[in-house]
Scaffold this motif. Sequence first.
Motif, PDB file in Angstrom:
ATOM      1  N   VAL A  78      -0.757   8.531  -3.807  1.00 38.90           N
ATOM      2  CA  VAL A  78      -1.562   7.643  -4.646  1.00 38.90           C
ATOM      3  C   VAL A  78      -3.032   7.668  -4.226  1.00 38.90           C
ATOM      4  CG1 VAL A  78       0.320   6.128  -5.316  1.00 38.90           C
ATOM      5  CG2 VAL A  78      -0.934   5.661  -3.227  1.00 38.90           C
ATOM      6  N   GLY A  79      -3.371   8.487  -3.294  1.00 38.10           N
ATOM      7  CA  GLY A  79      -4.740   8.626  -2.815  1.00 38.10           C
ATOM      8  C   GLY A  79      -4.800   9.826  -1.907  1.00 38.10           C
ATOM      9  N   GLN A  80      -5.932  10.010  -1.263  1.00 39.64           N
ATOM     10  CA  GLN A  80      -6.052  11.150  -0.369  1.00 39.64           C
ATOM     11  C   GLN A  80      -5.120  11.047   0.823  1.00 39.64           C
ATOM     12  OE1 GLN A  80     -10.177  11.383   0.658  1.00 39.64           O
ATOM     13  NE2 GLN A  80     -10.603  12.829  -0.989  1.00 39.64           N
ATOM     14  N   ARG A  81      -4.941   9.855   1.343  1.00 40.57           N
ATOM     15  CA  ARG A  81      -4.113   9.673   2.540  1.00 40.57           C
ATOM     16  C   ARG A  81      -3.057   8.598   2.359  1.00 40.57           C
ATOM     17  NH1 ARG A  81      -8.621   9.012   7.004  1.00 40.57           N
ATOM     18  NH2 ARG A  81      -6.807   8.742   8.314  1.00 40.57           N
ATOM     19  N   GLU A  82      -2.859   8.109   1.154  1.00 40.88           N
ATOM     20  CA  GLU A  82      -1.882   7.053   0.908  1.00 40.88           C
ATOM     21  C   GLU A  82      -0.740   7.585   0.054  1.00 40.88           C
ATOM     22  OE1 GLU A  82      -5.174   6.630   0.006  1.00 40.88           O
ATOM     23  OE2 GLU A  82      -5.799   5.492   1.755  1.00 40.88           O
ATOM     24  N   ARG A  83       0.452   7.036   0.304  1.00 42.77           N
ATOM     25  CA  ARG A  83       1.640   7.427  -0.451  1.00 42.77           C
ATOM     26  C   ARG A  83       2.442   6.183  -0.796  1.00 42.77           C
ATOM     27  NH1 ARG A  83       2.157  12.628  -0.528  1.00 42.77           N
ATOM     28  NH2 ARG A  83       4.293  12.692  -1.241  1.00 42.77           N
ATOM     29  N   ALA A  84       3.171   6.255  -1.892  1.00 46.79           N
ATOM     30  CA  ALA A  84       4.165   5.238  -2.246  1.00 46.79           C
ATOM     31  C   ALA A  84       5.525   5.899  -2.056  1.00 46.79           C
ATOM     32  CB  ALA A  84       3.988   4.773  -3.675  1.00 46.79           C
ATOM     33  N   VAL A  85       6.388   5.260  -1.282  1.00 46.33           N
ATOM     34  CA  VAL A  85       7.681   5.832  -0.923  1.00 46.33           C
ATOM     35  C   VAL A  85       8.765   4.858  -1.336  1.00 46.33           C
ATOM     36  CG1 VAL A  85       9.107   6.672   0.977  1.00 46.33           C
ATOM     37  CG2 VAL A  85       6.641   7.025   1.036  1.00 46.33           C
ATOM     38  N   LEU A  86       9.777   5.360  -2.045  1.00 48.89           N
ATOM     39  CA  LEU A  86      10.923   4.558  -2.450  1.00 48.89           C
ATOM     40  C   LEU A  86      12.096   4.919  -1.551  1.00 48.89           C
ATOM     41  CD1 LEU A  86      12.039   2.503  -4.507  1.00 48.89           C
ATOM     42  CD2 LEU A  86      12.755   4.446  -5.888  1.00 48.89           C
ATOM     43  N   LEU A  87      12.591   3.924  -0.784  1.00 50.32           N
ATOM     44  CA  LEU A  87      13.699   4.124   0.152  1.00 50.32           C
ATOM     45  C   LEU A  87      14.967   3.492  -0.387  1.00 50.32           C
ATOM     46  CD1 LEU A  87      12.049   3.217   3.578  1.00 50.32           C
ATOM     47  CD2 LEU A  87      12.522   5.482   2.684  1.00 50.32           C
ATOM     48  N   GLN A  88      16.091   4.132  -0.087  1.00 51.21           N
ATOM     49  CA  GLN A  88      17.409   3.564  -0.385  1.00 51.21           C
ATOM     50  C   GLN A  88      17.986   3.081   0.936  1.00 51.21           C
ATOM     51  OE1 GLN A  88      19.093   3.709  -3.523  1.00 51.21           O
ATOM     52  NE2 GLN A  88      20.651   2.394  -2.635  1.00 51.21           N
ATOM     53  N   VAL A  89      18.224   1.768   1.028  1.00 52.11           N
ATOM     54  CA  VAL A  89      18.800   1.172   2.231  1.00 52.11           C
ATOM     55  C   VAL A  89      20.078   0.461   1.784  1.00 52.11           C
ATOM     56  CG1 VAL A  89      18.443  -0.401   4.150  1.00 52.11           C
ATOM     57  CG2 VAL A  89      16.501   0.829   3.189  1.00 52.11           C
ATOM     58  N   GLY A  90      21.216   1.092   2.038  1.00 49.32           N
ATOM     59  CA  GLY A  90      22.472   0.523   1.567  1.00 49.32           C
ATOM     60  C   GLY A  90      22.467   0.486   0.043  1.00 49.32           C
ATOM     61  N   ILE A  94      13.746  -0.076  -1.572  1.00 45.58           N
ATOM     62  CA  ILE A  94      12.521  -0.709  -1.089  1.00 45.58           C
ATOM     63  C   ILE A  94      11.352   0.227  -1.397  1.00 45.58           C
ATOM     64  CG2 ILE A  94      11.309  -1.604   0.918  1.00 45.58           C
ATOM     65  CD1 ILE A  94      14.058  -1.990   2.230  1.00 45.58           C
ATOM     66  N   LEU A  95      10.307  -0.337  -2.019  1.00 43.06           N
ATOM     67  CA  LEU A  95       9.096   0.415  -2.301  1.00 43.06           C
ATOM     68  C   LEU A  95       8.087   0.125  -1.191  1.00 43.06           C
ATOM     69  CD1 LEU A  95       7.565   2.257  -4.280  1.00 43.06           C
ATOM     70  CD2 LEU A  95       6.762   0.179  -5.416  1.00 43.06           C
ATOM     71  N   LEU A  96       7.647   1.183  -0.497  1.00 44.94           N
ATOM     72  CA  LEU A  96       6.721   1.041   0.623  1.00 44.94           C
ATOM     73  C   LEU A  96       5.385   1.712   0.292  1.00 44.94           C
ATOM     74  CD1 LEU A  96       9.029   2.011   3.627  1.00 44.94           C
ATOM     75  CD2 LEU A  96       8.427  -0.277   2.853  1.00 44.94           C
ATOM     76  N   GLY A  97       4.326   1.125   0.783  1.00 44.04           N
ATOM     77  CA  GLY A  97       3.014   1.746   0.734  1.00 44.04           C
ATOM     78  C   GLY A  97       2.705   2.289   2.115  1.00 44.04           C
ATOM     79  N   VAL A  98       2.482   3.587   2.214  1.00 40.11           N
ATOM     80  CA  VAL A  98       2.257   4.235   3.499  1.00 40.11           C
ATOM     81  C   VAL A  98       0.827   4.765   3.521  1.00 40.11           C
ATOM     82  CG1 VAL A  98       3.004   6.074   5.055  1.00 40.11           C
ATOM     83  CG2 VAL A  98       4.674   4.913   3.615  1.00 40.11           C
ATOM     84  N   GLY A  99       0.072   4.306   4.511  1.00 47.16           N
ATOM     85  CA  GLY A  99      -1.315   4.752   4.691  1.00 47.16           C
ATOM     86  C   GLY A  99      -1.540   5.125   6.129  1.00 47.16           C
ATOM     87  N   PRO A 100      -2.738   5.570   6.440  1.00 52.55           N
ATOM     88  CA  PRO A 100      -3.000   5.923   7.834  1.00 52.55           C
ATOM     89  C   PRO A 100      -2.984   4.691   8.725  1.00 52.55           C
ATOM     90  CG  PRO A 100      -4.985   6.164   6.493  1.00 52.55           C
ATOM     91  CD  PRO A 100      -3.873   5.806   5.577  1.00 52.55           C
ATOM     92  N   GLY A 101      -2.032   4.635   9.605  1.00 44.22           N
ATOM     93  CA  GLY A 101      -1.969   3.546  10.566  1.00 44.22           C
ATOM     94  C   GLY A 101      -1.178   2.324  10.122  1.00 44.22           C
ATOM     95  N   ASN A 102      -0.655   2.289   8.892  1.00 46.03           N
ATOM     96  CA  ASN A 102       0.142   1.122   8.499  1.00 46.03           C
ATOM     97  C   ASN A 102       1.152   1.480   7.415  1.00 46.03           C
ATOM     98  OD1 ASN A 102      -1.248   1.284   6.109  1.00 46.03           O
ATOM     99  ND2 ASN A 102      -2.430  -0.570   6.398  1.00 46.03           N
ATOM    100  N   VAL A 103       2.208   0.665   7.363  1.00 48.85           N
ATOM    101  CA  VAL A 103       3.246   0.764   6.344  1.00 48.85           C
ATOM    102  C   VAL A 103       3.474  -0.649   5.834  1.00 48.85           C
ATOM    103  CG1 VAL A 103       5.658   1.359   5.883  1.00 48.85           C
ATOM    104  CG2 VAL A 103       4.335   2.726   7.498  1.00 48.85           C
ATOM    105  N   ARG A 104       3.424  -0.829   4.505  1.00 52.59           N
ATOM    106  CA  ARG A 104       3.614  -2.167   3.934  1.00 52.59           C
ATOM    107  C   ARG A 104       4.709  -2.143   2.890  1.00 52.59           C
ATOM    108  NH1 ARG A 104      -1.815  -5.502   3.802  1.00 52.59           N
ATOM    109  NH2 ARG A 104      -2.778  -4.590   5.624  1.00 52.59           N
ATOM    110  N   ARG A 105       5.491  -3.211   2.891  1.00 53.91           N
ATOM    111  CA  ARG A 105       6.519  -3.356   1.873  1.00 53.91           C
ATOM    112  C   ARG A 105       5.843  -3.873   0.601  1.00 53.91           C
ATOM    113  NH1 ARG A 105      10.093  -7.983   3.134  1.00 53.91           N
ATOM    114  NH2 ARG A 105       8.506  -9.044   1.949  1.00 53.91           N
ATOM    115  N   LEU A 106       6.001  -3.138  -0.486  1.00 53.54           N
ATOM    116  CA  LEU A 106       5.402  -3.538  -1.750  1.00 53.54           C
ATOM    117  C   LEU A 106       6.385  -4.323  -2.618  1.00 53.54           C
ATOM    118  CD1 LEU A 106       3.488  -0.243  -2.623  1.00 53.54           C
ATOM    119  CD2 LEU A 106       2.606  -2.291  -1.483  1.00 53.54           C
TER     120      LEU A 106
END
Length: 139
Positions: A78-90, A94-106
Motif C-alpha cells: 500500500v506504499g513504498q514500505r507498507e503492506r496490508a496483510v490478511l492472516l488466517q488464525v484458526g 485478521i487484517l494487519l498493517g505492516v510498516g517499517p518498525g511496527n505492525v498494527r491490527r486494522l
Amino acid sequence: MRFAAFLTTLFSLPAMAEDAAPVVSPSTLFTGDYLLQVVGSFVVVILLLVVVLVMLKRFNGVSASIGGDLRVISSVGVGQRERAVLLQVGEQQILLGVGPGNVRRLHVFDEPAVTSAASASPSFSDVWKVATRKTGADQ
C-alpha cells in the motif's frame, strides 16, 4: 659541446615519440574476438540483473507459514514500505498493517472475509497442464 647535446636531443625526439605513442590502426581494434567479449559481457550483466529481480520478487519478505493454524491469506503493498496483510488464525481472519518498525491490527473478521480456495494461487504444474492442453487442442 652544447651544440652536440642539442643535436643529440633534436635527433632523439622522433625516436622517443615513436616509443611513447604507438599508432594503432582502427581495423585491428574492432576484431571479432573483441566484439564477442563486449557482447558476452553485456549479456552476462543483463542475466545477472534479471536473476536479482526475480529473486527480489520471489522473496518479498512476507510468506505463508508451512504448518500450524497461522497462515498468510493475502498480502498487498500500500506504499513504498507498507503492506496490508490478511492472516488466517484458526477460524478468524485478521487484517494487519505492516510498516517499517511496527505492525498494527486494522480489523478482525469473525467470519472469513476471503475464502482460502479463492485466495490460493495456482501452482506452476497446474498452469503448465492448462497451457499444454490448449496448445495440443489447437494443433
